[in-house]
Design a protein around this motif. Structure first.
Motif, PDB file in Angstrom:
ATOM      1  N   ALA A  17       0.683  -1.257   0.039  1.00  5.55           N
ATOM      2  CA  ALA A  17       0.381  -0.644   0.525  1.00  5.55           C
ATOM      3  C   ALA A  17       0.615   1.193   0.227  1.00  5.55           C
ATOM      4  O   ALA A  17       0.991   2.262  -0.686  1.00  5.55           O
ATOM      5  CB  ALA A  17      -0.590  -0.011   0.857  1.00  5.55           C
ATOM      6  N   ASP A  20       2.652   1.425  -3.689  1.00  4.65           N
ATOM      7  CA  ASP A  20       1.769   1.602  -4.780  1.00  4.65           C
ATOM      8  C   ASP A  20       1.557   2.751  -4.831  1.00  4.65           C
ATOM      9  O   ASP A  20       1.819   3.597  -5.624  1.00  4.65           O
ATOM     10  CB  ASP A  20       0.532   0.727  -4.579  1.00  4.65           C
ATOM     11  CG  ASP A  20       0.154  -0.698  -4.760  1.00  4.65           C
ATOM     12  OD1 ASP A  20       0.935  -0.648  -5.570  1.00  4.65           O
ATOM     13  OD2 ASP A  20      -0.521  -0.614  -3.992  1.00  4.65           O
ATOM     14  N   ALA A  21       0.581   3.910  -3.610  1.00 15.26           N
ATOM     15  CA  ALA A  21       0.711   5.042  -2.958  1.00 15.26           C
ATOM     16  C   ALA A  21       2.420   5.973  -3.718  1.00 15.26           C
ATOM     17  O   ALA A  21       1.983   7.339  -4.100  1.00 15.26           O
ATOM     18  CB  ALA A  21      -0.168   5.502  -2.112  1.00 15.26           C
ATOM     19  N   GLY A  24       3.187   5.585  -7.384  1.00 16.35           N
ATOM     20  CA  GLY A  24       1.688   5.670  -8.412  1.00 16.35           C
ATOM     21  C   GLY A  24       1.939   7.615  -8.429  1.00 16.35           C
ATOM     22  O   GLY A  24       1.448   8.087  -9.567  1.00 16.35           O
ATOM     23  N   SER A  25       2.398   8.040  -7.307  1.00 13.78           N
ATOM     24  CA  SER A  25       2.836   9.948  -7.143  1.00 13.78           C
ATOM     25  C   SER A  25       3.378  10.463  -8.425  1.00 13.78           C
ATOM     26  O   SER A  25       2.913  11.449  -8.368  1.00 13.78           O
ATOM     27  CB  SER A  25       2.891  10.079  -5.674  1.00 13.78           C
ATOM     28  OG  SER A  25       4.476   9.606  -5.707  1.00 13.78           O
ATOM     29  N   SER A  29       3.815   1.703 -11.969  1.00 12.25           N
ATOM     30  CA  SER A  29       2.904   0.974 -10.944  1.00 12.25           C
ATOM     31  C   SER A  29       3.527  -0.346 -10.477  1.00 12.25           C
ATOM     32  O   SER A  29       4.739  -0.413 -10.857  1.00 12.25           O
ATOM     33  CB  SER A  29       2.111   0.881 -12.219  1.00 12.25           C
ATOM     34  OG  SER A  29       2.530   0.001 -13.343  1.00 12.25           O
ATOM     35  N   LYS A  84       5.048  12.076  -0.965  1.00 13.43           N
ATOM     36  CA  LYS A  84       4.234  11.578  -0.114  1.00 13.43           C
ATOM     37  C   LYS A  84       4.828  10.368   0.406  1.00 13.43           C
ATOM     38  O   LYS A  84       4.225  10.208   1.168  1.00 13.43           O
ATOM     39  CB  LYS A  84       4.127  10.897  -1.907  1.00 13.43           C
ATOM     40  CG  LYS A  84       3.279   9.938  -1.625  1.00 13.43           C
ATOM     41  CD  LYS A  84       1.460  10.476  -1.467  1.00 13.43           C
ATOM     42  CE  LYS A  84       0.633   9.685  -2.235  1.00 13.43           C
ATOM     43  NZ  LYS A  84      -0.533  10.135  -2.011  1.00 13.43           N
ATOM     44  N   GLU A  87       4.032  11.895   3.732  1.00 16.01           N
ATOM     45  CA  GLU A  87       2.038  11.985   3.879  1.00 16.01           C
ATOM     46  C   GLU A  87       1.330  10.129   4.581  1.00 16.01           C
ATOM     47  O   GLU A  87       0.519  10.431   4.841  1.00 16.01           O
ATOM     48  CB  GLU A  87       1.403  12.380   2.954  1.00 16.01           C
ATOM     49  CG  GLU A  87      -0.232  12.051   2.563  1.00 16.01           C
ATOM     50  CD  GLU A  87      -0.116  12.567   1.287  1.00 16.01           C
ATOM     51  OE1 GLU A  87      -1.138  11.614   0.208  1.00 16.01           O
ATOM     52  OE2 GLU A  87       0.323  13.682   0.716  1.00 16.01           O
ATOM     53  N   LEU A  88       2.415   9.314   3.466  1.00 14.48           N
ATOM     54  CA  LEU A  88       2.010   8.808   3.654  1.00 14.48           C
ATOM     55  C   LEU A  88       2.768   7.078   4.687  1.00 14.48           C
ATOM     56  O   LEU A  88       2.914   5.619   5.404  1.00 14.48           O
ATOM     57  CB  LEU A  88       2.861   7.103   3.000  1.00 14.48           C
ATOM     58  CG  LEU A  88       2.229   7.433   1.242  1.00 14.48           C
ATOM     59  CD1 LEU A  88       2.365   7.094   0.117  1.00 14.48           C
ATOM     60  CD2 LEU A  88       0.850   6.993   1.219  1.00 14.48           C
TER      61      LEU A  88
END
Length: 131
Positions: A17, A20-21, A24-25, A29, A84, A87-88
């Motif tokens: 997860a 991926d995030a 993905g930013s 992929s 990102k 943030e994650l």
């Protein structure tokens, strides 16, 4: 020469997860998912970044002094990935900026630790977007 690299995780679903995030930013992929490993990249003929549960069944730990450096085409992507990751739930290990002198070969980098403590560097080489 690098086909792929892996960092360890104790929670593959959580790591998938996160990555991926994160990837993905910037438009990357997941290319592979198996019971104990997953990997991300732009395509199969480029290096792949993977996370894996250790084969020997021992807990995954971040390697002291180990760092994975992930090159980006622009400083903006370096900033995107750093922001990102934080943030994650990643931890800041050094904000985006030029390391050394600003020049045509300037090294622009940001550093984070992922959710398992693995150290990542996002970097680009070259002049800033304005120069």
């Amino acid at each position: 020469m690098i086909g792929y690299i892996t960092v360890g995780t104790n929670d593959l679903q959580r790591a998938m997860a996160f990555y991926d995030a994160l990837f993905g930013s910037v438009g990357l992929s997941r290319l592979i998912e198996m019971p104990n490993i997953a990997g991300w990249g732009s395509n199969w003929d480029k290096p792949i970044f993977g996370v894996a549960k250790p084969f020997d069944g021992s807990p995954a730990t971040p390697g002291n002094g180990t760092m994975i450096a992930l090159g980006q085409r622009t400083r903006a992507k370096v900033r995107t990935l750093h922001a990102k990751a934080l943030e994650l739930g990643g931890k800041d290990e050094g904000p985006p900026g030029v390391r050394g002198a600003e020049s045509s070969q300037a090294f622009y980098a940001a550093y984070v630790r992922d959710l398992d403590g693995n150290k990542l560097c996002f970097y680009s080489v070259g002049p800033g977007e304005d120069g």
